[in-house]
Design a protein around this motif. Structure first.
Motif, short mmCIF file in Angstrom:
data_model
loop_
_atom_site.label_atom_id
_atom_site.label_comp_id
_atom_site.label_asym_id
_atom_site.label_seq_id
_atom_site.Cartn_x
_atom_site.Cartn_y
_atom_site.Cartn_z
N ALA A 17 27.82 11.15 -33.76
CA ALA A 17 28.97 10.51 -34.50
C ALA A 17 28.70 9.03 -35.10
N SER A 18 28.32 8.27 -34.13
CA SER A 18 28.18 7.00 -34.29
C SER A 18 26.65 6.54 -34.51
N ALA A 19 25.71 7.46 -34.41
CA ALA A 19 24.35 7.15 -34.47
C ALA A 19 23.79 6.82 -35.96
N ALA A 20 23.23 5.48 -35.99
CA ALA A 20 22.71 5.33 -37.34
C ALA A 20 21.37 5.74 -37.57
N GLY A 21 20.67 5.89 -36.29
CA GLY A 21 19.26 6.62 -36.20
C GLY A 21 18.91 6.24 -34.87
N TYR A 22 17.48 6.06 -34.85
CA TYR A 22 16.97 6.17 -33.52
C TYR A 22 15.65 4.77 -33.67
N THR A 23 15.58 4.31 -32.46
CA THR A 23 14.38 3.46 -32.11
C THR A 23 13.39 4.16 -31.28
N LYS A 24 12.13 3.76 -31.61
CA LYS A 24 10.98 4.42 -31.00
C LYS A 24 10.67 3.58 -29.66
N VAL A 25 10.46 4.07 -28.65
CA VAL A 25 9.87 3.29 -27.47
C VAL A 25 8.66 3.96 -27.15
N SER A 26 7.43 3.40 -27.20
CA SER A 26 5.99 4.09 -27.28
C SER A 26 5.82 4.48 -25.94
N LYS A 27 4.92 5.36 -25.67
CA LYS A 27 4.74 5.83 -24.29
C LYS A 27 4.13 4.93 -23.42
N GLN A 28 3.69 3.97 -23.89
CA GLN A 28 2.94 2.89 -22.83
C GLN A 28 3.91 1.81 -22.30
N THR A 29 5.29 2.06 -23.05
CA THR A 29 6.43 1.00 -22.79
C THR A 29 7.49 1.67 -21.77
N GLU A 30 7.64 0.98 -20.70
CA GLU A 30 8.80 1.32 -19.74
C GLU A 30 10.05 0.98 -19.90
N LEU A 31 10.14 -0.28 -20.53
CA LEU A 31 11.39 -1.02 -20.79
C LEU A 31 11.44 -1.88 -22.13
N LEU A 32 12.27 -1.65 -22.77
CA LEU A 32 12.69 -2.57 -24.06
C LEU A 32 13.82 -3.33 -23.46
N GLU A 33 13.45 -4.75 -23.76
CA GLU A 33 14.56 -5.82 -23.13
C GLU A 33 15.59 -5.90 -23.93
N GLU A 34 16.73 -6.29 -23.35
CA GLU A 34 17.79 -6.85 -24.43
C GLU A 34 17.32 -8.23 -25.34
N GLY A 35 17.80 -7.92 -26.56
CA GLY A 35 17.30 -9.41 -27.35
C GLY A 35 16.09 -9.10 -27.86
N GLU A 36 15.51 -7.94 -27.64
CA GLU A 36 14.04 -7.72 -28.35
C GLU A 36 14.40 -7.29 -29.84
N GLU A 37 13.68 -7.75 -30.84
CA GLU A 37 13.81 -7.04 -32.20
C GLU A 37 13.14 -5.60 -32.32
N VAL A 38 13.89 -4.70 -32.65
CA VAL A 38 13.51 -3.50 -32.60
C VAL A 38 13.62 -2.81 -34.17
N GLU A 39 12.92 -1.79 -34.37
CA GLU A 39 13.20 -1.25 -35.89
C GLU A 39 14.01 -0.18 -35.64
N VAL A 40 14.92 0.43 -36.46
CA VAL A 40 15.73 1.50 -36.32
C VAL A 40 15.38 2.53 -37.76
N ILE A 41 14.93 3.74 -37.26
CA ILE A 41 14.68 4.73 -38.36
C ILE A 41 16.09 5.23 -38.58
N LEU A 42 16.70 5.01 -39.92
CA LEU A 42 17.85 5.61 -40.19
C LEU A 42 17.93 7.22 -40.35
N PHE A 43 18.89 7.74 -39.97
CA PHE A 43 19.23 9.10 -40.29
C PHE A 43 19.55 9.26 -41.77
N ASN A 44 19.31 10.09 -42.62
CA ASN A 44 19.79 10.05 -44.09
C ASN A 44 20.61 11.12 -44.27
#
Lengths: 414, 414
Positions: free
Chosen positions: A387-414
């Motif tokens: 209901a509230s999800a604008a979309g999703y962010t990808k976390v690549s398979k080599q990444t264990e952690l995305l830190e607070e404050g990191e810039e991320v790309e959001v792929i929007l649901f249309n």
């Protein structure tokens, strides 16, 4: 029981196989439709003009069609008297010929009469009521004009046979206007692929049924149909089927007769009652069973009777994410959309850290407020997060952690 | 003849009057539609959940429902043997009760049986075929679990009566999923305003007619209809009318019976055969006749029988620009769209200078390639410019010149 997984596919590998199979089994198809229905459709072929536009020399102003020669040397101090031999509104035409000393009163859009080669705007003229020296059928002009002045020459905007719109153009109101100006009433556009949608599961109810113990309402049919329609295709909900091998097999065979592509959801794991893989193995060939993603690992792609059948996970969050990531791009392409129109993205700053399993690409649902991106952490069965999800962010398979404050790309649901 | 212009309106003044008149004469209306038709519609009221979701405690994994107590201290070295008293797939339910020493085999999504309070994943268990010491109806578990583990509690995602979607929300596939999960089959959305469209002019032909001398094809009907539909309203082409006072008056009166808003194009100047102003004066009241813009100065807004009638210029380029600038925002608002969704813009660098008349806001059609903005200079009657126009750039009434290389904003056609 216990279907073997094919070697599980990496994300890029899976995308490539899906793209290849779509290219192998489908070619975009054209369809001729009425111009009234052409808004937001995509041209399949070039459109050529049928007529010159304007179709005749026409006046660009309200005024008087004259021979330009009559106006040479004319100004407010040296006006020139002309006889008015006719009056032409837009839509009418005159059989009179304009000679020196004569004029035809003319409205914007009316055809220039024979003999005339320029128009004097009404603002630069006087009539009898403005100058008592003039007769009723006389005017005086107060300015000089050059040949062709204020005339839209036949074919000056578009010549007959000229390409007015290329293929692969998304039609919008102004472009529809360009087609309409030609009197063209049908347009050759990309045909919408027909995409059948089946939900599988003994637990599923339609929204016409009362809730019963142990049952839940089918989410994926309506959700995936809307997703398919947003790809420029035509989604058709073909119903709910129980996880019974023969029922599901029959349903898949029947459904394939009335659609180009079939999307099933549920029954894609390797557990009891997960029959899709076995059925596709029996009826055709399976190319993907399992992708290194989270959520949505048990995704299937098979081909039956020359048509692609995709098994989406039953979990609605997984189903819509997998649909968006892996299926939507190929459907959009088949429907004529260009790649750059595929996915809308925005950038933002992560409000909280995201943990992610190593070895799998994770698609993390996020909420976005201004430029802040909030991951939505929920049980795998939770639906309300959508209901509230604008979309999703990808976390690549080599990444264990995305830190607070990191810039991320959001792929929007249309 | 010679209708007096009302005092010509400045752009902001005209926008304000249009906005005010829409607010005065219209209120957004609701409409209940099937969930299948709700994609890209806007919720008119909050949607509350009808049921707890999940509607029962359900297993999040394939495995065995047990009493957590039975697993305390259990690990691979110290497995615990349990009797399997039932098997539960998703969609079924058990009338058996799980007691200490017992378990029910359970699939993902199936309801947790009475007595059980945790699930052990199948990966952490052995059956008879894996351990010959076990009977057919026995398993051993190899891990300890805590109460509630791998159980999705009834109502943990959504509680009955909770607001699941607010009003004024644009529905998309995931949001439709959230509604579908509730078994809700109808949605209360903003009703599409019905917008009638009339083209006026003696020179106009429908696309069913052969081209005749002095005639041109009607452009505005189909173009403005598409524009109206892109505002979330329902455009209806009501035909072409000649510039004959009584015909046009009758047509306007009849058209108003079958639409909420009426858009006419053509016949809005003060020339011969320009009747719209006089007719609106006779039938109702005129609030705008003339705006300090280029193109599109002779724009009219009147109210007849409590409904807004807008007179757009007959020139298609002017008509679509005026529609986009002055009419579309109010229609979108009435259809439920938020202001920020109104206009898509991009920025770019001007490839050539634009001259602009002082005292009028100019809307200059532009083509955009990468980040370069090319003004499209054409005769006022030219339509083909709309084929390549991405949108338009504003040149304010105090500005006489925009220089090559300046950064400009382009308002995109949608």
């Amino acid at each position: 029981m216990g279907v073997e997984f094919l070697k599980i596919k990496e994300v890029d590998e899976a995308k490539e196989i899906i793209n290849e199979k779509f290219n192998e089994y489908y070619t975009p198809q054209p369809e001729v439709i009425d111009i009234s229905d052409s808004n937001n459709r995509i041209t399949f072929s070039k459109i050529e003009s049928k007529i010159d536009f304007p179709p005749f020399n026409r006046s660009l102003k309200d005024g008087f069609a004259i021979k330009a020669e009559d106006s040479y040397g004319v100004n407010e101090e040296n006006p020139k008297k002309l006889k008015v031999i006719d009056f032409l509104e837009a839509g009418s035409f005159s059989d009179k010929t304009v000679e020196l000393g004569k004029s035809v009163e003319i409205s914007t859009g009316a055809p220039i009469p024979d003999g005339a080669d320029a128009v004097v705007m009404v603002e630069f003229s006087n009539r009898a009521e403005e100058n008592s020296e003039l007769e009723e059928d006389e005017i005086e002009i107060l300015t000089s004009v050059t040949p062709s002045q204020d005339i839209g020459q036949k074919g000056s905007d578009v010549k007959k046979g000229q390409v007015i719109l290329d293929e692969n153009i998304l039609l919008n109101p102004p472009k529809i206007g360009v087609i309409a100006a030609q009197g063209i009433n049908t347009v050759n556009v990309y045909k919408k692929p027909k995409v059948g949608i089946i939900s599988t599961g003994n637990e599923l109810l339609t929204n016409q049924e009362e809730l019963k113990p142990g049952k839940i309402y089918d989410v994926n049919s309506e959700m995936i149909k809307a997703g398919v329609n947003n790809c420029g295709a035509e989604g058709r909900c073909l119903g709910i089927v129980k996880d019974i091998y023969d029922d599901l097999k029959t349903k898949i065979q029947e459904s394939l007769k009335e659609c180009d592509i079939l999307l099933c959801s549920g029954g894609t794991s390797a557990g009891v009652g997960d029959n899709i893989r076995d059925i596709l193995d029996e009826l055709g060939e399976v190319y993907i069973h399992g992708i290194t993603v989270q959520p949505g690992k048990p995704t299937i792609l098979g081909v039956v009777d020359g048509k692609i059948v995709i098994g989406l996970p039953g979990n609605p969050v997984s189903a819509i994410v997998i649909f968006n990531v892996f299926v939507a791009p190929s459907i959009k392409k088949l429907a004529g959309f260009k790649e750059e129109e595929e996915q809308k993205t925005i950038k933002g700053t992560l409000a909280r850290r995201i943990h992610s399993p190593i070895g799998r690409m994770q698609y993390q649902l996020v909420r976005v407020e201004d430029d802040t991106v909030y991951p939505i952490f929920k049980d795998s069965g939770a639906i309300f997060s959508l209901a509230s999800a604008a979309g999703y962010t990808k976390v690549s398979k080599q990444t264990e952690l995305l830190e607070e404050g990191e810039e991320v790309e959001v792929i929007l649901f249309n």
